[in-house]
Design an enzyme around this catalytic site. Structure first.
Site, short mmCIF file in Angstrom:
data_model
loop_
_atom_site.label_atom_id
_atom_site.label_comp_id
_atom_site.label_asym_id
_atom_site.label_seq_id
_atom_site.Cartn_x
_atom_site.Cartn_y
_atom_site.Cartn_z
N ALA A 73 -32.56 6.44 15.56
CA ALA A 73 -33.97 6.28 15.22
C ALA A 73 -34.18 5.94 13.74
O ALA A 73 -35.13 5.26 13.38
CB ALA A 73 -34.74 7.55 15.58
N THR A 74 -33.27 6.40 12.88
CA THR A 74 -33.39 6.05 11.46
C THR A 74 -33.35 4.53 11.30
O THR A 74 -34.21 3.93 10.63
CB THR A 74 -32.24 6.69 10.64
OG1 THR A 74 -32.34 8.11 10.76
CG2 THR A 74 -32.32 6.29 9.18
N ASN A 153 -40.86 16.57 14.25
CA ASN A 153 -39.55 17.20 14.40
C ASN A 153 -39.52 18.64 13.91
O ASN A 153 -38.61 19.38 14.26
CB ASN A 153 -38.49 16.38 13.67
CG ASN A 153 -38.93 15.96 12.29
OD1 ASN A 153 -39.89 15.22 12.14
ND2 ASN A 153 -38.24 16.46 11.29
N GLN A 181 -38.48 12.49 18.84
CA GLN A 181 -38.56 13.85 19.39
C GLN A 181 -39.28 13.89 20.73
O GLN A 181 -39.20 14.88 21.45
CB GLN A 181 -39.30 14.78 18.42
CG GLN A 181 -38.52 15.13 17.16
CD GLN A 181 -37.33 16.03 17.42
OE1 GLN A 181 -37.23 16.69 18.45
NE2 GLN A 181 -36.41 16.07 16.47
N SER A 201 -34.07 7.88 19.78
CA SER A 201 -32.72 8.31 19.42
C SER A 201 -32.09 9.01 20.62
O SER A 201 -32.68 9.92 21.20
CB SER A 201 -32.80 9.29 18.25
OG SER A 201 -31.52 9.78 17.95
N ALA A 202 -30.86 8.61 20.98
CA ALA A 202 -30.22 9.18 22.16
C ALA A 202 -29.84 10.66 21.98
O ALA A 202 -29.97 11.45 22.91
CB ALA A 202 -28.97 8.37 22.52
N HIS A 203 -29.41 11.03 20.76
CA HIS A 203 -28.87 12.39 20.61
C HIS A 203 -29.94 13.48 20.60
O HIS A 203 -29.62 14.67 20.61
CB HIS A 203 -27.95 12.50 19.39
CG HIS A 203 -28.63 12.60 18.06
ND1 HIS A 203 -28.94 13.81 17.47
CD2 HIS A 203 -29.06 11.66 17.19
CE1 HIS A 203 -29.50 13.60 16.29
NE2 HIS A 203 -29.60 12.29 16.10
N THR A 242 -21.50 -5.87 16.74
CA THR A 242 -20.97 -5.67 18.09
C THR A 242 -21.64 -4.46 18.72
O THR A 242 -21.77 -3.42 18.09
CB THR A 242 -19.44 -5.46 18.03
OG1 THR A 242 -18.86 -6.63 17.43
CG2 THR A 242 -18.85 -5.25 19.42
N CYS A 329 -32.39 18.00 8.43
CA CYS A 329 -32.20 17.05 7.34
C CYS A 329 -32.58 17.67 6.01
O CYS A 329 -32.10 17.28 4.97
CB CYS A 329 -33.05 15.81 7.56
SG CYS A 329 -33.32 15.43 9.28
C1 LIG Z 1 -33.86 12.86 14.47
C2 LIG Z 1 -35.05 12.08 14.11
C3 LIG Z 1 -34.94 10.82 13.52
C4 LIG Z 1 -33.61 10.23 13.15
O1 LIG Z 1 -32.89 9.86 14.29
P1 LIG Z 1 -31.34 9.49 14.17
O2 LIG Z 1 -31.04 8.86 15.49
O3 LIG Z 1 -30.62 10.77 13.96
O4 LIG Z 1 -31.19 8.53 13.06
C5 LIG Z 1 -36.09 10.14 13.23
N1 LIG Z 1 -37.30 10.65 13.51
C6 LIG Z 1 -37.46 11.84 14.09
C7 LIG Z 1 -38.82 12.35 14.39
C8 LIG Z 1 -36.34 12.60 14.40
O5 LIG Z 1 -36.49 13.80 14.95
#
Ligand SMILES: *Cc1c(COP(=O)(O)O)cnc(C)c1O
Length: 387
Positions: A73-74, A153, A181, A201-203, A242, A329
């Site tokens: 997501a960053t 978040n 989120q 963001s997948a994680h 890639t 963070c």
């Molecule tokens: C975790 C998070 C991000 C960053 O996502 P990453 O995939 O870890 O770079 C951005 N925005 C929000 C609101 C998040 O919670």
């Protein structure tokens, strides 16, 4: 029940075993480069990536061709903000965003301000919510972009994005939203929300780390972006490099699972969150919920236990319960969270805040144990400061 108990699902989530299983062939027979369309290895990888596009698109009500895979997501936020501003600079230089956005939105905006763009930052009320009328009044002829996150978040507050979308559409301004989120936790429908770009963001939703996506509207209006990563021309030239096929496949599977489980997850996790809050309310005084309880992610509980310091509480949990103070963070810095400051908390109350992030794998038993442990630690710490 096993210790320790993980209650930090906003920082990251465990990878669903079904996601791991879906990814494994990509480290074996399906190792191909998705851009190699002239042989079976490449074709197989290309098909797997397309399937993941479909799985994400289905979850959000978009089209597979509108998905740009990124490293998270960053990167998606950076691509959306910088890509739109560079593309539409001839139309204007004004952006509207919110003070409680994630750093991966605020920092690119700071960068754009140095490049000559102007940013209006909307504040939030004590509940953490923006005022949509105030946002409307900030729009000018030179406004080219609005960026408002869907769910926060730290405090889990869900912004009235559908209302923002209506205004953005009516005023002809592009709308981006960071939904890192929100995806997989609440319903996310890009059409209903009227957004033009959305970051994921997948994680944060039981997928692997290092993969995410930017959804970019392809019609009504078609959004154009200036690439921020130049090279081999992957993702229609918008994001070279890639493709991370294993990560993308895992992300797709996580989306499929999220879609199947969404309603049940919302119901069950909301109940667990409410149980946790009820336990605290019954057994502790001088506590407060930070941010709106009504407009909130099911799994979020951000609470200040007054007359304690969050780090002391977290240490007192003796590594049995994994929660956090502030966002992951920011937790290395000693300053209180800017989000909690923005909703009007004093430094002391902000420093007494703990974020509990409940997820899919948590059980009632775990919530019971964790709440007892927190209550015990808070009582102890308060006795110590009084004596
Ligand atoms: C975790 C998070 C991000 C960053 O996502 P990453 O995939 O870890 O770079 C951005 N925005 C929000 C609101 C998040 O919670």
């Amino acid at each position: 029940m096993k210790l320790p108990i993980y209650l930090d699902h906003h920082a990251t989530t465990p990878v669903d075993p079904r996601v791991v299983e879906a990814m494994l062939p990509c480290f074996g027979e399906s190792f191909g480069n998705a851009a190699s369309s002239m042989h079976p290895w490449g074709i197989k990888a290309g098909e797997l990536v397309w399937q993941a596009r479909e799985q994400l698109a289905k979850l959000i009500g978009g089209k597979p061709g509108e998905v740009v895979f990124t490293s998270g997501a960053t990167e998606a936020n950076n691509l959306a903000l910088k890509g739109v501003c560079e593309q539409y600079a001839s139309k204007g230089n004004h952006i509207i965003s919110v003070t409680t956005e994630h750093k991966s939105v605020l920092d690119p905006l700071k960068h754009l301000e140095k490049k000559g763009f102007e940013v209006s930052y909307l504040g939030v009320n004590s509940e953490g919510l923006i005022d949509v009328e105030e946002l409307n009044s900030l729009i000018m002829d030179k406004t080219i972009l609005i960026s408002v996150m869907l769910a926060n978040n730290e405090i889990g507050v869900v912004q009235p994005l559908e209302e923002v979308g209506k205004i953005a559409k009516k005023r002809g301004v592009l709308l981006h939203s960071d939904a890192a989120q929100a995806l997989g936790k609440i319903s996310v429908d890009v059409q209903k929300l009227n957004v033009d770009l959305m970051s994921f963001s997948a994680h944060k939703m039981y997928g692997p780390k290092g993969v995410g996506a930017l959804w970019v509207r392809s019609y009504d209006p078609k959004v154009h972006l200036v690439a921020q990563m130049h090279g081999g021309g992957q993702e229609e030239g918008v994001r070279s490099g890639t493709m991370n096929v294993p990560g993308i496949v895992g992300f797709g599977k996580a989306c499929e699972i999220a879609k199947e489980n969404l309603e049940e997850d919302i119901k069950r996790i909301t109940e667990l969150r409410n149980d946790l809050l009820e336990k605290f309310e019954k057994n502790l005084d001088e506590i407060r919920v930070n941010g709106s309880l009504e407009h909130r992610l099911p799994g979020n509980l951000n609470m200040s236990f007054e007359h304690t310091e969050s780090d002391a509480v977290l240490l007192g949990l003796n590594q049995e319960v994994g929660a956090s103070s502030g966002s992951a963070c920011d937790s290395e810095k000693l300053e209180p969270s800017y989000v909690l400051k923005e909703i009007g908390l004093s430094t002391d109350v902000a420093n007494a805040a703990i974020r509990f992030g409940i997820g899919r794998s948590n059980t009632r038993e775990e919530i019971e144990y964790a709440s007892n442990k927190v209550i015990e630690v808070v009582h102890k710490l308060r006795l110590m400061t009084k004596s």
